[in-house]
Design a protein around this motif. Structure first.
Motif, PDB file in Angstrom:
ATOM      1  N   ASP A   1     -11.101   1.651   8.918  1.00 59.37           N
ATOM      2  CA  ASP A   1     -11.566   3.002   8.603  1.00 59.37           C
ATOM      3  C   ASP A   1     -13.009   3.006   8.121  1.00 59.37           C
ATOM      4  O   ASP A   1     -13.766   3.925   8.429  1.00 59.37           O
ATOM      5  CB  ASP A   1     -10.664   3.637   7.533  1.00 59.37           C
TER       6      ASP A   1
ATOM      7  N   ARG B   1       0.859  -1.191   0.000  1.00 55.22           N
ATOM      8  CA  ARG B   1       0.000   0.000   0.000  1.00 55.22           C
ATOM      9  C   ARG B   1       0.891   1.234   0.000  1.00 55.22           C
ATOM     10  O   ARG B   1       1.849   1.306   0.762  1.00 55.22           O
ATOM     11  CB  ARG B   1      -0.881  -0.012   1.244  1.00 55.22           C
TER      12      ARG B   1
ATOM     13  N   ARG C   1     -11.950   6.128  15.491  1.00 53.94           N
ATOM     14  CA  ARG C   1     -11.361   4.866  15.950  1.00 53.94           C
ATOM     15  C   ARG C   1     -10.273   5.065  17.002  1.00 53.94           C
ATOM     16  O   ARG C   1      -9.858   4.129  17.671  1.00 53.94           O
ATOM     17  CB  ARG C   1     -10.838   4.030  14.752  1.00 53.94           C
TER      18      ARG C   1
ATOM     19  N   ASP D   1       0.280   5.726   3.804  1.00 50.84           N
ATOM     20  CA  ASP D   1      -0.963   6.228   4.401  1.00 50.84           C
ATOM     21  C   ASP D   1      -0.582   7.089   5.617  1.00 50.84           C
ATOM     22  O   ASP D   1      -0.943   6.795   6.742  1.00 50.84           O
ATOM     23  CB  ASP D   1      -1.828   5.026   4.818  1.00 50.84           C
TER      24      ASP D   1
ATOM     25  N   ARG E   1      -4.363  13.518   4.390  1.00 48.61           N
ATOM     26  CA  ARG E   1      -3.697  12.243   4.632  1.00 48.61           C
ATOM     27  C   ARG E   1      -3.648  11.381   3.369  1.00 48.61           C
ATOM     28  O   ARG E   1      -4.355  11.659   2.385  1.00 48.61           O
ATOM     29  CB  ARG E   1      -4.405  11.466   5.764  1.00 48.61           C
TER      30      ARG E   1
ATOM     31  N   MET F   1      -8.033   0.762  -1.758  1.00 52.54           N
ATOM     32  CA  MET F   1      -8.668   0.445  -0.488  1.00 52.54           C
ATOM     33  C   MET F   1     -10.101   0.937  -0.591  1.00 52.54           C
ATOM     34  O   MET F   1     -10.343   2.056  -1.047  1.00 52.54           O
ATOM     35  CB  MET F   1      -8.011   1.215   0.670  1.00 52.54           C
TER      36      MET F   1
ATOM     37  N   GLU G   1     -12.357   2.057   1.867  1.00 54.68           N
ATOM     38  CA  GLU G   1     -12.425   2.364   3.302  1.00 54.68           C
ATOM     39  C   GLU G   1     -13.195   3.657   3.569  1.00 54.68           C
ATOM     40  O   GLU G   1     -13.271   4.105   4.706  1.00 54.68           O
ATOM     41  CB  GLU G   1     -11.024   2.418   3.910  1.00 54.68           C
TER      42      GLU G   1
HETATM   43 MG    MG Z   1      -7.276   2.576   6.686  1.00 56.66          MG
END
Ligand code: MG
Ligand code: PEP
Length: 553
Positions: free
Chosen positions: A454, A331, A464, A334, A357, A428, A430
């Motif tokens: 997420d 990935r 979270r 992130d 982000r 992703m 998410e």
């Molecule tokens: Mg995530």
């Protein structure tokens, strides 16, 4: 009985006799010399010998602990070859007219002191690398052994601290566990313990002493506890705990090499999530089908500067090579929200989880993204790479990403740098937005990976990170399951595969549901691969489908 409390860096329970490794530290004195040329020659000879030793250790360590963990010995070689180290030694010998041993010791103290004063715990842990390198040269200069000499029978090794080169050279058949007075859980010694499958407790403090040599000891690597001269009650309790642990582990080993296939013939890929190249070994040990999520941002978090293209290439290549023909999903970084690297100089935000982000940084600062993409494509020549883009919310974003990917590929072609033409691109899922337009997004990519951590946060509007809201953070919420259902259907209608890489993928209570939905891959912590395989092999999807889906449809 004495109970020592430390940090358990690798689980397991070991019982045996303590062997305290007494470091025969050479006493290094400072002596004035007339002939500095002779001291310089002694230093260079020891320096060359140390480099040859490190090359050998690296070569032998690769099959034992994997290329990425063995890299530490290559790093030590680089420290030795670095002009900063050798120049400092030469300067001390010539300016102060002293013996080579003293100059090496002084240099290592000065450099280790600089690392120890750093705020970043990762950098602080590098001080031990510096000491390890100096120790090797000093051992050569003073004819000391470079390995720990263990007795002929298996022992629980105790020491003030262990350096990585000592750890990797340990004969595993003779070490039941190790316990150290000092040490950092971020050190390579801790990493090696996990890689080498040796239960370990570090940082127990100076209650552990040489006089305990020979004592009966029980090490509980799960709890980070060490019992010296345990009482019969403790022996009984931990023997029972060990029995249960071993029985569970043994039963799971039966799953190694088996197919992830249900009783009625449905298959699923079970891959591992890793945060660091050194975790690959654990993934392989647990017989993962591949890496389903390599969170590359940890590479950025471990550094105090942007990792260079070469540095990234080395890490990605080592993971790909270790996994052979298995698919490795890396990935792109992130960074942001809870994963902050100071050198990114990200702004203070009211709602960082919904802020600047991941892909938003990559698309706003394409030079950072380009470096990572170049490293990834260069690494693709060495294995079976798939690239995953986090936090996608729109078609525009994925199209912009793909445009940058095309530019990078074109550049590499012009530069005649090889890369694979088979790299799959995925996103992703998410964010609720991505889930809702997954029918359209599926036409742009080769796969989806559902990030339930997420996705739950954004679907339920629950931060979270907020411990106060823990009881409201419900990843099994029907809204989450319905979203997974929708995304899976949209993926399959468009002929692409779909996986789950969030923590929910390892929830054994939901394995039946995910199989009923037809999820193609579950990517979980390495230690969950075998329990999950067992669950899959015990499931008859045809029998449970209606019931499993009725829970949320
Ligand atoms: Mg995530
Ligand atoms: C997720 O969000 O589910 C995920 C896998 O990514 P992370 O936990 O790193 O945000």
């Amino acid at each position: 009985m004495i109970t020592l409390h430390g940090r358990g860096v690798y689980g397991g329970i070991a019982m045996g006799n303590l062997f305290f490794h007494r470091r025969r530290r050479p006493v290094i004195g400072k002596s004035q010399v007339q002939n500095t040329e002779l001291q310089l020659a002694r230093f260079w000879k020891a320096h060359q010998k140390a480099i040859v030793q490190l090359k050998d250790i690296y070569k032998n360590a690769v099959p034992e602990v994997g290329r990425s963990s063995a890299m530490i010995f290559h790093t030590h070689q680089m420290i030795l070859e670095d002009m900063g180290f050798t120049d400092a030694v030469i300067r001390i010998i010539t300016e102060e007219k002293v013996n080579a041993e003293y100059a090496v010791m002084k240099t290592s103290q000065n450099l280790a002191g600089i690392f120890e004063a750093m705020e970043d715990p990762y950098m602080r842990a590098r001080a031990s690398d510096m000491k390890d390198v100096a120790k090797r040269i000093l051992e050569i200069l003073t004819n000391q052994p470079t390995q720990i000499e263990l007795p002929d029978y298996p022992v629980i090794l105790a020491a003030d601290d262990l350096v990585p080169s000592e750890t990797v050279q340990l004969d595993k058949s003779k070490v039941l566990a190790f316990v150290t007075m000092g040490g950092s859980p971020l050190s390579h010694t801790a990493i090696l313990a996990r890689n080498m499958d040796i239960p370990a407790v570090i940082s127990v403090g100076n209650q552990l002493q040489e006089c305990h040599d020979g004592a009966t000891v029980i090490v509980d690597g799960f709890q980070g506890e060490v019992f010296l001269n345990p009482t019969p009650a403790i022996i009984e309790r931990l023997t029972e705990k060990k029995k249960k642990f071993l029985a569970k582990r043994k039963a799971l080993q039966e799953q190694v090499g088996k197919e992830n296939i249900t009783l009625d013939g449905q298959t699923v890929r079970i891959a591992a999530n890793i945060g660091n190249a050194s975790h690959v070994h654990t993934a392989l040990q647990n017989d993962a089908d591949g890496i389903g999520l390599f969170r590359s941002e940890f590479l950025y978090l471990e550094n105090d500067h942007f990792p260079s293209e070469e540095q990234q290439l080395e890490v990605y290549r080592s993971v790909l090579e270790s996994m052979g023909s298995h698919k490795v999903v890396i990935r792109t970084m992130d960074i942001g929200a809870d994963k902050q690297a100071p050198y990114f100089h990200l702004p203070q935000e009211e709602n960082p989880a919904m802020g600047y982000r991941a892909i938003r940084i990559c698309l706003s600062q394409p030079e950072i993204f380009r470096t990572q993409l170049r490293a990834l494509y260069r690494a693709s020549a060495f294995g079976n790479l798939a690239i995953l883009f986090p936090m996608i919310t729109s078609m525009e974003e994925i199209r912009a990403v793909k445009q940058l990917v095309s530019q990078v590929k074109e550049e590499l072609k012009q530069e005649k740098i090889p890369y694979s033409s088979q790299v799959e691109l995925g996103i992703m899922i998410e964010t609720p937005a991505a889930a809702l337009i997954s029918d359209q997004l599926a036409k742009e990519v080769d796969f989806f990976s559902i990030g339930t951590n997420d996705l739950t946060q954004y679907l339920l509007a629950i931060d979270r990170q907020n411990a106060m809201l823990e009881r409201f953070y419900l990843p099994r919420h029907p809204a989450v399951l319905r979203t997974i259902d929708l995304v899976t259907q949209n993926a399959h209608k468009n002929g692409i595969w779909v996986g789950i890489c969030g923590e929910l993928g390892g929830d054994l209570e939901l394995t039946e549901t995910f199989l009923a939905l037809g999820i193609d891959e579950l990517s979980v912590s390495p230690s969950l691969v075998l329990p999950l395989r067992k669950k899959v092999r015990e499931t008859n999807v045809k029998q449970i489908r209606t019931q499993a889906l009725a829970k949320f449809r």
